[in-house]
Scaffold this active site. Sequence first.
Site, PDB file in Angstrom:
ATOM      1  CG  ASN A 218      -0.177  -0.074   2.492  1.00 37.99           C
ATOM      2  OD1 ASN A 218       0.511   0.872   2.854  1.00 37.99           O
ATOM      3  ND2 ASN A 218      -0.255  -1.198   3.209  1.00 37.99           N
ATOM      4  CG  ASP A 287      -6.967  -5.409   6.402  1.00 35.55           C
ATOM      5  OD1 ASP A 287      -6.712  -5.596   7.593  1.00 35.55           O
ATOM      6  OD2 ASP A 287      -7.294  -4.295   5.943  1.00 35.55           O
ATOM      7  CE  LYS A 297       7.144 -12.393 -14.806  1.00 31.26           C
ATOM      8  NZ  LYS A 297       7.907 -11.832 -15.918  1.00 31.26           N
ATOM      9  CG  PHE A 331      -3.198   5.426  13.179  1.00 26.42           C
ATOM     10  CD1 PHE A 331      -2.457   5.209  14.324  1.00 26.42           C
ATOM     11  CD2 PHE A 331      -3.068   6.648  12.519  1.00 26.42           C
ATOM     12  CE1 PHE A 331      -1.594   6.188  14.818  1.00 26.42           C
ATOM     13  CE2 PHE A 331      -2.211   7.632  13.001  1.00 26.42           C
ATOM     14  CZ  PHE A 331      -1.473   7.402  14.149  1.00 26.42           C
ATOM     15  CE  LYS A 345     -11.170  -0.018  10.264  1.00 25.98           C
ATOM     16  NZ  LYS A 345     -10.472   0.680   9.239  1.00 25.98           N
ATOM     17  CE  LYS A 349      -9.064  -3.369  13.489  1.00 23.61           C
ATOM     18  NZ  LYS A 349      -8.073  -3.962  12.605  1.00 23.61           N
TER      19      LYS A 349
END
Length: 409
Positions: A218, A287, A297, A331, A345, A349
Amino acid sequence: MLGRGGELMRVALGVSGGVAAYKAAELVRRLQQEKLAVQVVMTRGAQEFVAPLTFAALTGEKVITELFGEKQATANLESAIEHIAVAQRIDLLVIAPATADILAKLANGIADDFLTTLYLATKAPVIVAPAMNVNMWEHAATQKNLETLRARGVRVVQPDEGYLACGMVGPGRLAGIEAIASAVCETLGLRHDLEGMKIVVTAGPTIEDVDPVRMLTNRSSGKMGYAVADAAWRRGAHVTLVSGPTELHAPNEVDWVPVRSTEEMHVAVRERAKDADALIMAAAVADYRPAERGTQKIKRSEGRLTLELEPTADILAELGREKGVRILVGFAAETDHVAENARRKLAAKGADMIVANDVTQEGAGFDTDTNIVTFFLRDGREVALPKMPKFDVANRILDCVMELRKGVK
Ligand code: PMT
């Protein structure tokens, strides 16, 4: 002051010509203990009392003694504009000792050497610690100059009273090194309130390999997490930074644990969480990961390719289930329904606090030097902060951690 990524704050220490010039060496050491980089600038008078080499040895940096290069005759453009470069680079200018002469020059805008020129060229806060004979100190001219400087925002660390080098008794002795160092710390906003605390921070992205060539990751640069680690370290905490791949550097004293995949981060965080007082999870953790990682490959072929993904360990949720008295901060990187998702969350969490950012907003989220966040706390409070440098966001998070910690003690 961006989450400085380990870069030290810089202080220019101006030393002018008085008997107390030798005490400036002690001040250098004291400022270095505060994790500040010190650039010493000496007037000609100061060099009559102490050799520049003393300061060069202490700081490991060239001591600036002249406005126009080593020998005035060899003046070149580079040395002529050095004062501008230093002026822009520093976070603070402190002059100790400051003689009556230097105070007069500063008050009147005279710029005839490096130090006085630097004073005019910098926008950084300025502190002066005067030291001189009692009659010079009490003279109306000196007091008027001090008044002018104070009115301009210059902070004056009052001299001590006592026996002076000239044999007289009265005010004029350079203030104690601690008093000068405290003025510097206060002006720079340096605190030691996290001393004795162990804080684990996560930062950066994780990478999940698809095959030996391709990967899933990301846009996290690590700036947010590194800013938290940096701010916590500056405030005296013992910091462990578990970091996915980034281009940033952590301060040397931070225990830096590089990882690549979510599973590596999972193992590293679990291990370090055991004796942590607080965990702050700023990393953008994958995730999902490929259910199978090919050793060769994946070859191109006609038609669609389906990649099967499996969920990774939810590190934050796992820690939330075994939270104990540790403070747990997560976060939430959101693109929509920020408050709803953040509240969800927070509950799911088991965190004490969620720092939510809408990563679609300009100046927020990935790879920016600023962020726009809202804190969602377990007691129902919601604190929305304006756009600010990630380093400042980091300090606000740490302030909240301290407040929450008081509640559980
Ligand atoms: O690194 P920068 O470029 O400075 O960008 C900053 C940031 C956008 C990455 C940062 O501000 C941020 O939002 N970090 C959290 C990103 C994220 O993974 O958010 P999330 O909503 O998907 O995850 C929620 C929380 O669970 C996070 O604390 C995350 O670290 C944690 N998590 C997520 C997945 C997982 N498998 N394990 C986790 O522990």
